[in-house]
Design a protein around this motif. Structure first.
Motif, PDB file in Angstrom:
ATOM      1  N   SER A 170      13.802   5.228  -2.225  1.00  0.00           N
ATOM      2  CA  SER A 170      13.471   5.195  -3.663  1.00  0.00           C
ATOM      3  C   SER A 170      13.946   6.460  -4.372  1.00  0.00           C
ATOM      4  N   GLY A 171      14.154   7.517  -3.601  1.00  0.00           N
ATOM      5  CA  GLY A 171      14.524   8.797  -4.213  1.00  0.00           C
ATOM      6  C   GLY A 171      13.329   9.495  -4.859  1.00  0.00           C
ATOM      7  N   LYS A 172      12.126   8.955  -4.673  1.00  0.00           N
ATOM      8  CA  LYS A 172      10.911   9.566  -5.256  1.00  0.00           C
ATOM      9  C   LYS A 172      10.228  10.463  -4.208  1.00  0.00           C
ATOM     10  N   ASP A 173       9.680  11.560  -4.689  1.00  0.00           N
ATOM     11  CA  ASP A 173       8.999  12.474  -3.780  1.00  0.00           C
ATOM     12  C   ASP A 173       7.594  11.930  -3.463  1.00  0.00           C
ATOM     13  N   LEU A 174       7.366  11.525  -2.243  1.00  0.00           N
ATOM     14  CA  LEU A 174       6.059  10.961  -1.878  1.00  0.00           C
ATOM     15  C   LEU A 174       5.233  11.948  -1.048  1.00  0.00           C
ATOM     16  N   GLN A 175       5.574  13.238  -1.197  1.00  0.00           N
ATOM     17  CA  GLN A 175       4.785  14.236  -0.466  1.00  0.00           C
ATOM     18  C   GLN A 175       3.412  14.387  -1.112  1.00  0.00           C
ATOM     19  N   TYR A 176       2.485  14.825  -0.298  1.00  0.00           N
ATOM     20  CA  TYR A 176       1.130  15.115  -0.777  1.00  0.00           C
ATOM     21  C   TYR A 176       1.025  16.626  -0.958  1.00  0.00           C
ATOM     22  N   PHE A 177       0.418  17.036  -2.056  1.00  0.00           N
ATOM     23  CA  PHE A 177       0.227  18.466  -2.286  1.00  0.00           C
ATOM     24  C   PHE A 177      -1.222  18.832  -1.979  1.00  0.00           C
ATOM     25  N   ASP A 178      -1.398  19.668  -0.972  1.00  0.00           N
ATOM     26  CA  ASP A 178      -2.742  20.088  -0.584  1.00  0.00           C
ATOM     27  C   ASP A 178      -3.124  21.317  -1.426  1.00  0.00           C
ATOM     28  N   GLN A 179      -4.060  21.099  -2.366  1.00  0.00           N
ATOM     29  CA  GLN A 179      -4.405  22.179  -3.303  1.00  0.00           C
ATOM     30  C   GLN A 179      -5.078  23.360  -2.613  1.00  0.00           C
ATOM     31  N   GLU A 180      -5.788  23.085  -1.528  1.00  0.00           N
ATOM     32  CA  GLU A 180      -6.502  24.172  -0.844  1.00  0.00           C
ATOM     33  C   GLU A 180      -5.552  25.114  -0.112  1.00  0.00           C
ATOM     34  N   ASP A 216       6.658   5.527   7.379  1.00  0.00           N
ATOM     35  CA  ASP A 216       6.723   4.624   6.208  1.00  0.00           C
ATOM     36  C   ASP A 216       6.982   5.388   4.917  1.00  0.00           C
ATOM     37  N   LEU A 217       6.230   6.461   4.704  1.00  0.00           N
ATOM     38  CA  LEU A 217       6.419   7.209   3.453  1.00  0.00           C
ATOM     39  C   LEU A 217       7.751   7.956   3.459  1.00  0.00           C
ATOM     40  N   ILE A 277       0.841  -1.203   0.000  1.00  0.00           N
ATOM     41  CA  ILE A 277       0.000   0.000   0.000  1.00  0.00           C
ATOM     42  C   ILE A 277       0.877   1.254   0.000  1.00  0.00           C
ATOM     43  N   TYR A 278       1.911   1.268   0.852  1.00  0.00           N
ATOM     44  CA  TYR A 278       2.763   2.468   0.943  1.00  0.00           C
ATOM     45  C   TYR A 278       3.438   2.765  -0.395  1.00  0.00           C
ATOM     46  N   VAL A 279       3.962   1.703  -1.038  1.00  0.00           N
ATOM     47  CA  VAL A 279       4.711   1.970  -2.281  1.00  0.00           C
ATOM     48  C   VAL A 279       3.775   2.357  -3.436  1.00  0.00           C
ATOM     49  N   ASN A 280       2.472   2.144  -3.255  1.00  0.00           N
ATOM     50  CA  ASN A 280       1.510   2.556  -4.285  1.00  0.00           C
ATOM     51  C   ASN A 280       0.781   3.845  -3.933  1.00  0.00           C
ATOM     52  N   PHE A 281       1.174   4.470  -2.831  1.00  0.00           N
ATOM     53  CA  PHE A 281       0.473   5.680  -2.382  1.00  0.00           C
ATOM     54  C   PHE A 281       0.385   6.720  -3.509  1.00  0.00           C
TER      55      PHE A 281
END
Ligand code: GAP
Length: 442
Positions: A284-294, A276-277, A154-158
Motif C-alpha cells: 500500500s505504501g502506507k506506514d503501518l508502524q505503531y508509535f509507542d508514546q512511552e 501481515d502488516l 482487520i489488518y488493513v484497518n489496523f
C-alpha cells in the motif's frame, strides 16, 4: 454419544430445521448450506457467546465489521493470489474434479472407474472471482475476490482503529463474518463448505512479547470451549509441524475436535509475526508502524491470531450435544446444549387447553419472551411435547396445570435429568438463572 454417525446428525438437522441444503428444490448446490429457524438461532447464540467473550471480557479487544469485497491488492499482499491454491486433477471422461493429494493418481477415477484419464496436476486458486463496477465483465481490471478469510479486513484497518480509538498495545480486533472458498472436497456436511462464517481475533503486541501472548491465547481459547459446555476429552491440541507451518509463522496450533468422522481442526491459534502488516506496508505504501508514546519507539506489531469457524463450531456443538438414551423401553433423543447457547431456552406447555389453562400458559410465555427465546406448544400429549423439546435441546419446559390456576405455581421439567420441580411463576427467571450458572454437561 460416542459412536455418533454424521448421517444421524444430517437427518436431525433437516428434520428439526437446523440446516438445509442450499437451493434444495433445484437439486441443491454442493458445499453450500442454509441455516433454518433453529440453526440460525443456534448460530447467532454461538456467535454472541464468542463476541461477548472477546469484546466484553478482561482483554482489551474492539470489534470490527469489514466488507466482504476488498481491493484486489489486499490479496496480492496477503499472498492469497499466488499461494492460496490446492493441487487438482480432472477426469477427462466424466469431468469429476479431485484434490491431487487425496487420491491415487495411478488408480481408476473414483467416479467413472476409467483408468489413465486424469489431467496433469494443476494449481487451483480457492478464491471466488467476481467483477466490480461498470467495466465489461471480462476486463481483468474489474476483477475482485470474495474474501477467503476475515483476517485481512482487520489488518488493513489496523491504522484506522489505532487512530480513531487511540488503542495502546497490546490490544485486539475481533470480527465475525462470511468467508468464501471454492473448496474441491466438500464432504462431511457443513464441516468444509464453500460459504461459511469465521470468528477471528487478531491480537497486536510488541515484538518480543509475542511468545508470552501466544501461550496466553492458547490457554484462553481451550478453556473457552469448556465454558461453552464442550466435553474436554473431545478436544485436543495439534501443533503444526515444519510441513504445515506457514513460512512466515513462528508457531501454530490447531484446536481439534473429535467430530463424527474423525479428529479435525476446529480453530487455529497462530503466531503470525509482523508478516501481515509488513506486507500491507509494502503493497500500500502506507506506514503501518505503531508509535509507542512511552518509549518513543516505532515498530510493526506482531500478531497472534485466534481463528475459529462459526459454522464449523455449530457442527461441533451439535455433535457434542447429541445423545440417545433408553427411557422405559423408548429411545429418547436429546441435544445437551449448554443453556447459554440452546436455540430455545424455555418452552411453555399447558397440560390441557381447556378451563383457561392455555390462556394462562400463553400469558406466562409472553411475559418470558423479554428475557428468553421461548416456545409455546399446546398440541399432543405432554410426554411427547417434552420429547420434542429434548430433541431440539430446550433445557427448561414449564408446564401449566390446574394447580397453576389456584396458586400461581408451575412445574419446571429439566431436559437432562428429566426431573420436575414446582416453583412460583414469579420465580421462573431467578430459577433459570441459578440453574444456568450451575450447569454441568452430563
Ligand atoms: N485467518 C486464518 C485462517 O483463515 P484457516 O485455518 O484457513 O485460517 C480458520 O481457517 C478456521 O476457519 C478453521 O479452523 C475452520 O474452523 C474455519 N474454516 C476454514 N475453511 C473452512 C471451510 N471451507 N468451511 C468451514 N469452515 C472453514
Amino acid at each position: 454419544m460416542e459412536d455418533l454417525k454424521m448421517d444421524t446428525l444430517v437427518s436431525l438437522c433437516k428434520r428439526k430445521g437446523f440446516v438445509f441444503q442450499s437451493s434444495e428444490i433445484y437439486g441443491g448446490l454442493n458445499g453450500v448450506y442454509d441455516y433454518g429457524p433453529l440453526g440460525s438461532l443456534l448460530k447467532n447464540n454461538i456467535r454472541d457467546f464468542w463476541w461477548n467473550e472477546m469484546t466484553r471480557g478482561d482483554d482489551n479487544i474492539v470489534g470490527l465489521d469489514s466488507s466482504i469485497l476488498m481491493h484486489k491488492k489486499v490479496w496480492e499482499a496477503s499472498g492469497h493470489v499466488s499461494n492460496f491454491t490446492d493441487p487438482l486433477v480432472d477426469c477427462k471422461v466424466c469431468k469429476s474434479r479431485f484434490r491431487a493429494d487425496q487420491i491415487d493418481l495411478n488408480a481408476a477415477c473414483p467416479t467413472c472407474g476409467n483408468k489413465g484419464t486424469f489431467t496433469d496436476v494443476r494449481k487451483f486458486n480457492l478464491m471466488f472471482k467476481t467483477n466490480i463496477g461498470s467495466t465489461a465483465a471480462d476486463d481483468d481490471s474489474s476483477v475482485i475476490y470474495l474474501r477467503p478469510e476475515t483476517a485481512q479486513g482487520i489488518y488493513v484497518n489496523f491504522k484506522n482503529v489505532v487512530d480513531s480509538m487511540h488503542e495502546k498495545l497490546p490490544f485486539g480486533i475481533a470480527q465475525v463474518g462470511k468467508s468464501f472458498r471454492n473448496e474441491i472436497t466438500t464432504k462431511n456436511f457443513i464441516f468444509r463448505s464453500c460459504e461459511f462464517e469465521q470468528m477471528e481475533m487478531q491480537w497486536f503486541c510488541k515484538p518480543g512479547s509475542d511468545e508470552e501472548w501466544f501461550d496466553y491465547w492458547r490457554r484462553k481459547r481451550i478453556s473457552y470451549y469448556s465454558k461453552m459446555g464442550i466435553r474436554e476429552d473431545h478436544l485436543r491440541w495439534h501443533q503444526h509441524g515444519p510441513d504445515e507451518l506457514a513460512f512466515y509463522a513462528k508457531d501454530a496450533y490447531d484446536i481439534q475436535y473429535k467430530f463424527p468422522m474423525d479428529w479435525q481442526e476446529l480453530e487455529g491459534v497462530h503466531n503470525r509475526t509482523n508478516y501481515d502488516l509488513t506486507q500491507h506496508t509494502k503493497f500500500s505504501g502506507k506506514d503501518l508502524q505503531y508509535f509507542d508514546q512511552e518509549t518513543g519507539e516505532r515498530f510493526i506489531p506482531y500478531i497472534i491470531e485466534t481463528s475459529a469457524g462459526l459454522t464449523r463450531n455449530l457442527l461441533m456443538v451439535l455433535s457434542d450435544a447429541y445423545d440417545e438414551e433408553d427411557v422405559d423401553g423408548d429411545k429418547r433423543v436429546v441435544l445437551r446444549f449448554h443453556p447459554c447457547i440452546a436455540p430455545i431456552k424455555v418452552a411453555v406447555l399447558p397440560l390441557v387447553k381447556k378451563d383457561g389453562i392455555a390462556d394462562k400458559a400463553k400469558l406466562i410465555e409472553k411475559d418470558l419472551r423479554s428475557s428468553f427465546k421461548t416456545d409455546y406448544d399446546q398440541n399432543v400429549a405432554i410426554g411427547r411435547r417434552y420429547r420434542r423439546q429434548d430433541e431440539i435441546g430446550t433445557p427448561y419446559c414449564i408446564t401449566v396445570d390446574y394447580d397453576t390456576m389456584k396458586d400461581d405455581t408451575v412445574t419446571v421439567r429439566l431436559r437432562d435429568s428429566m426431573k420436575q420441580e414446582r416453583i412460583a411463576i414469579s420465580e421462573i427467571r431467578s430459577y433459570i438463572s441459578a440453574k444456568d450458572s450451575e450447569y454441568k454437561r452430563v
